[in-house]
Motif scaffolding. Structure first.
Motif, mmCIF file in Angstrom:
data_model
loop_
_atom_site.group_PDB
_atom_site.id
_atom_site.type_symbol
_atom_site.label_atom_id
_atom_site.label_comp_id
_atom_site.label_asym_id
_atom_site.label_seq_id
_atom_site.Cartn_x
_atom_site.Cartn_y
_atom_site.Cartn_z
ATOM 1 N N ILE A 58 -10.735 2.060 5.603
ATOM 2 C CA ILE A 58 -11.542 1.313 4.632
ATOM 3 C C ILE A 58 -12.931 1.921 4.618
ATOM 4 O O ILE A 58 -13.530 2.096 5.677
ATOM 5 C CB ILE A 58 -11.668 -0.178 5.040
ATOM 6 C CG1 ILE A 58 -10.350 -0.772 5.503
ATOM 7 C CG2 ILE A 58 -12.349 -0.988 3.966
ATOM 8 C CD1 ILE A 58 -9.393 -1.158 4.455
ATOM 9 N N PHE A 92 -9.002 2.859 1.251
ATOM 10 C CA PHE A 92 -9.584 1.876 0.336
ATOM 11 C C PHE A 92 -11.073 2.133 0.262
ATOM 12 O O PHE A 92 -11.733 2.247 1.286
ATOM 13 C CB PHE A 92 -9.359 0.457 0.858
ATOM 14 C CG PHE A 92 -7.979 -0.055 0.623
ATOM 15 C CD1 PHE A 92 -7.697 -0.862 -0.460
ATOM 16 C CD2 PHE A 92 -6.956 0.266 1.503
ATOM 17 C CE1 PHE A 92 -6.415 -1.333 -0.680
ATOM 18 C CE2 PHE A 92 -5.672 -0.199 1.290
ATOM 19 C CZ PHE A 92 -5.401 -1.002 0.196
ATOM 20 N N VAL A 150 -11.869 -0.588 -4.752
ATOM 21 C CA VAL A 150 -12.021 -2.041 -4.920
ATOM 22 C C VAL A 150 -13.446 -2.289 -5.390
ATOM 23 O O VAL A 150 -14.394 -2.088 -4.637
ATOM 24 C CB VAL A 150 -11.748 -2.799 -3.597
ATOM 25 C CG1 VAL A 150 -11.884 -4.291 -3.794
ATOM 26 C CG2 VAL A 150 -10.363 -2.466 -3.069
ATOM 27 N N LEU A 181 -10.966 -7.006 2.568
ATOM 28 C CA LEU A 181 -10.468 -5.813 3.239
ATOM 29 C C LEU A 181 -10.424 -6.002 4.755
ATOM 30 O O LEU A 181 -9.530 -5.498 5.421
ATOM 31 C CB LEU A 181 -11.315 -4.598 2.848
ATOM 32 C CG LEU A 181 -11.105 -4.220 1.379
ATOM 33 C CD1 LEU A 181 -12.061 -3.147 0.942
ATOM 34 C CD2 LEU A 181 -9.679 -3.765 1.133
ATOM 35 N N ILE A 199 0.854 -1.192 0.000
ATOM 36 C CA ILE A 199 0.000 0.000 0.000
ATOM 37 C C ILE A 199 0.887 1.239 0.000
ATOM 38 O O ILE A 199 1.759 1.362 0.843
ATOM 39 C CB ILE A 199 -0.884 0.026 1.258
ATOM 40 C CG1 ILE A 199 -1.673 -1.284 1.407
ATOM 41 C CG2 ILE A 199 -1.822 1.217 1.236
ATOM 42 C CD1 ILE A 199 -2.445 -1.381 2.700
ATOM 43 N N SER A 233 -3.766 6.085 3.818
ATOM 44 C CA SER A 233 -4.164 5.269 2.661
ATOM 45 C C SER A 233 -5.630 4.904 2.822
ATOM 46 O O SER A 233 -6.029 4.394 3.865
ATOM 47 C CB SER A 233 -3.334 4.002 2.590
ATOM 48 O OG SER A 233 -1.980 4.328 2.730
ATOM 49 N N THR A 248 -7.519 3.906 -3.156
ATOM 50 C CA THR A 248 -7.697 2.693 -3.948
ATOM 51 C C THR A 248 -9.170 2.327 -3.987
ATOM 52 O O THR A 248 -9.832 2.323 -2.960
ATOM 53 C CB THR A 248 -6.916 1.528 -3.309
ATOM 54 O OG1 THR A 248 -5.573 1.927 -3.150
ATOM 55 C CG2 THR A 248 -6.961 0.281 -4.168
#
Ligand code: TYD
Ligand code: MG
Length: 456
Positions: A172, A213, A96, A108, A88, A211, A94
């Protein structure tokens, strides 16, 4: 300052096309009845761009910019790291995508588990499931370390506050279609909501070096709702796919600002969540019939990775005037073309035959290197003669029946060798620089007729 008026805009819910008036058919994607009115606050700052997120308006001299090795965080899941390009990247966004129920949340959650175990702080935000539901799923995966935080929330304002307070390393968002930004009056999941929410997350990711997701569900047309809008905003787009009835799943990189996009990761869904499949070829060839007619193993490439797949063909007499052709896992037009080449160049009377071609295991491959194996499988079924189960084939077939060269021949041969195959049939032009060792016999062919002569 005069208050600016809110503006009504119509968006195509299929492709994100924007229009000031309602239209029956979308000029972008030609779908009917997809325009929905959404109110956009004109006074809200439109600062979803990258520059705004980074806060600098002064240009820099390109030669002076120092390149740092992007700080990458390993997920401890080898197959995921491979698709991400090595881990990552900090501050990356990102997406998904995948069909509902394919296993995005599970993947995840497992990533969070591994990261928390390594002592990283991760925040899992769900707008779809309750804390108890997630806990039940998490218990199937394993016991989670301290660093794993859970939040069930759909309001982006509150989410932003929590992220600011907690400063996790990885966030996430499950899923973007459930999130809403109060500044936009459109319903969650609509194009403008999805776009604005992603903009907010982009700012958070870049501004705080977190980061993020984002999970995105796929519409029945096969694209993430509000797709193009989303795909160009994020750094990386991954698709999680697979046959819902088969247990394997494939994670495919579609866009990656930090690595190659033609890598795949292979997983198997089991009782305790997803497990990595380190040798997909072996997995794909499991349970193959030995010596049956119409079955040939092809060497395909998925990115830099060779993959052996069983091609099955069934050619039988047609009861109707127009023969039926069907392809599962590969392109039907390509199959039709190969049937025509076979008929014209090898003199096999296929015009009165139904033909069904299937890639066993539910994989989807479009590579032209599969052509030779498809042709051989069809012929084997037509003549009702089996081909050695220890034979692998690859090569592109041209319209005059010639077998053309394909890339990475040596990797393909090596993979077949590794799995105990003893013969490989390949384009003659690819033979240069390849020498069969004792255990592998290489047959180079120039035309499909050569291949037929060698085998049947
Ligand atoms: P999920 O991750 O909820 O899918 P998505 O988020 O993409 O909608 O996956 C749900 C499916 O996975 C569900 O059909 C049950 C299955 N599953 C298992 O088979 N084993 C497991 O250990 C887990 C957690 C889920
Ligand atoms: Mg889910």
């Amino acid at each position: 300052m005069a208050q600016m008026k809110n503006k009504a805009v119509f968006y195509c819910q299929n492709c994100g096309f924007e229009s000031t008036k309602w239209m029956g058919q979308c000029p972008g994607c030609r779908e009917w009845n997809t325009f929905v009115e959404e109110v956009v606050k004109a006074s809200s700052p439109k600062s979803t761009g990258r520059g705004a997120a980074m806060g600098s308006a002064a240009p820099a001299v390109l030669a002076d910019i120092k390149i740092q090795e992007e700080a990458r965080l390993s997920t401890q899941i080898g197959e995921l790291d491979r698709v991400l390009g090595g881990g990552i990247v900090q501050g990356s966004l990102t997406l998904v995508g995948g069909d509902p129920g394919i296993g995005k949340s599970t993947l995840l959650l497992q990533t969070c588990w591994k990261l928390a175990e390594k002592g990283h702080k991760v925040l899992y935000i769900s707008g779809e499931e309750s804390q108890v539901q997630i806990k039940m799923r998490a218990d199937r995966i394993g016991s989670f370390a301290e660093g794993m935080l859970l939040l069930c929330e759909t309001n982006l304002g509150s989410i932003r506050e929590v992220i600011r307070r907690e400063m996790p390393k990885v966030v996430i968002i499950d899923s973007i279609q459930t999130m809403y930004n109060e500044e936009v009056s459109a319903a969650p999941g609509s194009v403008s909501q999805v776009r604005e929410s992603t903009g907010v997350l982009l700012q958070l990711a870049k501004g705080m070096n977190i980061s993020v997701f984002i999970v995105g569900h796929v519409t029945k047309e096969g694209t993430v709702a509000g797709p193009r809008v989303l795909e160009h905003m994020v750094d990386t787009v991954l698709y999680f796919e697979g046959d819902r009835h088969a247990s394997y799943r494939i994670l495919r990189g579609v866009k990656n600002r930090f690595g190659s996009t033609n890598e795949i990761g292979v997983f198997e869904m089991g009782q305790e969540g997803l497990t990595e499949v380190h040798n997909p070829s072996e997995y794909m060839l499991e349970g193959r019939p030995e010596g049956a007619s119409g079955s040939v193993v092809a060497c395909a490439m998925e990115g830099t990775r060779p993959l052996l797949l069983e091609i099955q063909a069934l050619v039988c007499h047609s009861n109707f005037g127009i023969p039926r052709r069907q392809a599962t896992g590969t392109d039907l037009n390509r199959v039709n073309l190969l049937m025509a080449v076979l008929e014209k160049r090898c003199g096999v009377q296929l015009s009165g035959c139904d033909a069904y071609v299937n890639i066993a295991g539910g994989m989807k491959v479009q590579e032209p290197a599969m052509d030779l194996a498809i042709v051989l499988a069809a012929l084997s079924s037509f003549k009702n003669r089996g081909i050695s189960p220890r034979l692998a084939a690859f090569g592109e077939v041209g319209l005059s029946g010639e077998v053309r060269s394909v890339s990475m021949a040596s990797q393909r041969v090596a993979e077949a060798c590794k799995l105990g195959f003893d013969t490989c049939i390949l384009p003659a032009v690819c033979m240069k620089g390849l020498q069969g060792d004792g255990s592998m016999k290489l047959i180079g062919v120039r035309t499909i007729q050569d291949a037929v002569n060698a085998l049947l």
